[in-house]
Write a protein that holds these residues in place. Structure first.
Motif, PDB file in Angstrom:
ATOM      1  N   GLN A   8       0.842  -1.198   0.000  1.00  0.00           N
ATOM      2  CA  GLN A   8       0.000   0.000   0.000  1.00  0.00           C
ATOM      3  C   GLN A   8       0.873   1.242   0.000  1.00  0.00           C
ATOM      4  O   GLN A   8       1.843   1.353   0.733  1.00  0.00           O
ATOM      5  CB  GLN A   8      -0.927   0.029   1.216  1.00  0.00           C
ATOM      6  N   ILE A  10       0.303   5.345   0.303  1.00  0.00           N
ATOM      7  CA  ILE A  10      -0.671   6.372   0.659  1.00  0.00           C
ATOM      8  C   ILE A  10      -0.057   7.737   0.409  1.00  0.00           C
ATOM      9  O   ILE A  10       0.998   8.063   0.947  1.00  0.00           O
ATOM     10  CB  ILE A  10      -1.118   6.255   2.129  1.00  0.00           C
ATOM     11  N   ALA A  12      -0.858  11.666   0.811  1.00  0.00           N
ATOM     12  CA  ALA A  12      -1.753  12.622   1.473  1.00  0.00           C
ATOM     13  C   ALA A  12      -1.257  14.040   1.218  1.00  0.00           C
ATOM     14  O   ALA A  12      -0.101  14.366   1.508  1.00  0.00           O
ATOM     15  CB  ALA A  12      -1.815  12.347   2.968  1.00  0.00           C
ATOM     16  N   VAL A  17      -6.436  12.315   0.024  1.00  0.00           N
ATOM     17  CA  VAL A  17      -5.746  11.049   0.272  1.00  0.00           C
ATOM     18  C   VAL A  17      -5.867  10.163  -0.969  1.00  0.00           C
ATOM     19  O   VAL A  17      -6.951   9.992  -1.517  1.00  0.00           O
ATOM     20  CB  VAL A  17      -6.318  10.316   1.497  1.00  0.00           C
ATOM     21  N   ASN A  19      -4.719   6.310  -2.352  1.00  0.00           N
ATOM     22  CA  ASN A  19      -4.199   4.990  -1.989  1.00  0.00           C
ATOM     23  C   ASN A  19      -3.887   4.185  -3.244  1.00  0.00           C
ATOM     24  O   ASN A  19      -4.689   4.146  -4.180  1.00  0.00           O
ATOM     25  CB  ASN A  19      -5.231   4.216  -1.160  1.00  0.00           C
ATOM     26  N   LYS A  21      -1.952   0.285  -4.473  1.00  0.00           N
ATOM     27  CA  LYS A  21      -1.272  -0.962  -4.128  1.00  0.00           C
ATOM     28  C   LYS A  21      -1.152  -1.814  -5.389  1.00  0.00           C
ATOM     29  O   LYS A  21      -1.986  -1.738  -6.296  1.00  0.00           O
ATOM     30  CB  LYS A  21      -2.001  -1.723  -3.031  1.00  0.00           C
ATOM     31  N   LYS A  38      -7.160   4.280  -5.591  1.00  0.00           N
ATOM     32  CA  LYS A  38      -8.383   4.887  -5.086  1.00  0.00           C
ATOM     33  C   LYS A  38      -8.047   6.165  -4.330  1.00  0.00           C
ATOM     34  O   LYS A  38      -7.104   6.218  -3.550  1.00  0.00           O
ATOM     35  CB  LYS A  38      -9.121   3.917  -4.149  1.00  0.00           C
ATOM     36  N   GLY A  39      -8.832   7.218  -4.585  1.00  0.00           N
ATOM     37  CA  GLY A  39      -8.634   8.449  -3.841  1.00  0.00           C
ATOM     38  C   GLY A  39      -9.014   9.685  -4.627  1.00  0.00           C
ATOM     39  O   GLY A  39      -9.537   9.614  -5.734  1.00  0.00           O
ATOM     40  N   ASP A  65     -11.098   5.312  -8.671  1.00  0.00           N
ATOM     41  CA  ASP A  65     -11.385   4.077  -7.942  1.00  0.00           C
ATOM     42  C   ASP A  65     -11.305   2.952  -8.967  1.00  0.00           C
ATOM     43  O   ASP A  65     -12.289   2.584  -9.604  1.00  0.00           O
ATOM     44  CB  ASP A  65     -12.772   4.138  -7.304  1.00  0.00           C
TER      45      ASP A  65
END
Length: 350
Positions: A8, A10, A12, A17, A19, A21, A38-39, A65
């Motif tokens: 993962q 992340i 920010a 945010v 994400n 992976k 996703k974010g 997404d």
């Protein structure tokens, strides 16, 4: 089997945010990719968090997404049934300005859906200069294009209320070894194999104001093929088929067949430099014209016809025509010296 994996990641930035992976398996034989994203990111904040140098600041909200799972052999052999895609990506309020664009480009809204067989463009609402475009459609070979340098295939529908051709045409300027700047003509991308069905209420090309324009475009092998192109202009209508190619070295080439239906002779053969060169005598004729014209030649760097290179044929039928001798030195002299000749009463019906 070689495995490369990040569980993962992340990102920010302020309140945003993102994400991500992914894992990559079997890297030396047939790589297998399994990834998810996703974010939401406000693009204006990217340079605040990362040392990215941009000539112009980015703006826009990107939402994603998306999940994808595929192997490279399936991409290479176009076995799209083995590619698993799902999710959507949207972008709004995006603005871009760069040397390759004739005018700043703004995407109001765009939405893309991923599925196993296709990447579907649900919405694309954009503006540049005075032009607006709305596009829907789909891409069929996105992964082959991204990973294996394959041709990007797609089918699209486009609508516009106003389309100014010069808003999209930006000749490329390059600098030679001795410091001199040269301008190259617009190039049609070699990686595209797409078809487009288009409609526009108004198209402005050079000094022409075209209404109710519709037709089909096929882009392939560095060329554009036009078919069933129709437009209202000069009090009548024009149909057009033809091709434009930038594949050969030197200037772009064009070939076209024009069908003129009840167009105003004075307007069409005086406002269009190309037609004026073909039939300068039309300047002295008033009335309507039905005509078929076949033309070919070179295009200039801004994609307008080079009049010195044009060749072709013209056949026409004159409708309700009269002579305007004031626009002809020869006819003015004849009517002055030959008393029984009245050019205004000449019957030109064919």
């Amino acid at each position: 089997m070689i495995l490369c994996e990040f569980r993962q990641l992340i990102i920010a930035i302020d309140q945003d945010v993102f994400n991500a992976k992914a894992n990559f398996r079997n890297l030396t034989e047939n790589p297998l990719i399994d990834a998810a994203l996703k974010g939401t990111i406000n693009l204006a904040n990217v340079t605040k968090a990362y040392p990215v140098k941009l000539d112009k600041p980015l703006t826009g909200i990107l939402k994603a997404d998306v999940t994808t799972k595929f192997d490279m052999k399936s991409v290479e052999t176009s076995q799209y049934q083995n590619i698993q895609n799902a999710g959507n990506v949207s972008l709004s309020g995006f603005k871009y300005e760069g040397p390759e664009m004739a005018k700043p480009f703004e995407i109001k809204n765009t939405s893309i859906t991923f599925n196993p067989n296709q990447i579907k463009l649900n919405e694309f609402d954009a503006k540049t200069g005075e032009s607006d475009i709305q596009v829907t459609g789909g891409l069929d070979n996105f992964y082959g294009f991204m990973f294996k340098d394959q041709v990007l295939k797609g089918n699209f529908n486009m609508n516009s209320t106003k389309l100014v051709v010069s808003d999209f045409m930006s000749p490329t300027t390059t600098t030679t070894d001795d410091g001199k700047k040269t301008t190259e003509a617009v190039k049609i991308p070699s990686f595209l194999d797409c078809s487009l069905t288009a409609k526009a209420e108004t198209v402005i090309y050079d000094n022409l104001n075209l209404k109710n324009v519709s037709g089909n475009l096929a882009i392939k092998d560095e060329a554009i093929a036009l078919s069933n192109l129709k437009m209202d202009v000069f009090g009548g209508s024009i149909g057009l088929t033809g091709t434009v190619s930038t594949k050969e070295k030197g200037q772009p080439k064009f070939a076209m067949d024009l069908g003129l239906n009840a167009v105003n002779i004075a307007e069409s053969f005086t406002q269009v430099e190309m037609l004026k060169k073909i039939a300068p005598i039309a300047n002295v004729i008033n009335g309507k014209l039905n005509s078929t014209i076949k033309l070919s030649g070179d295009l200039t760097n801004d994609m307008t016809p080079n009049l010195k290179t044009i060749s072709g044929d013209l056949m026409g039928q004159l409708l309700s025509t009269t002579i305007n001798e004031k626009n002809s030195t020869l006819l003015t002299a004849l009517s002055s010296n030959v008393k029984f000749l009245d050019p205004s009463k000449l019957n030109l019906m064919m």
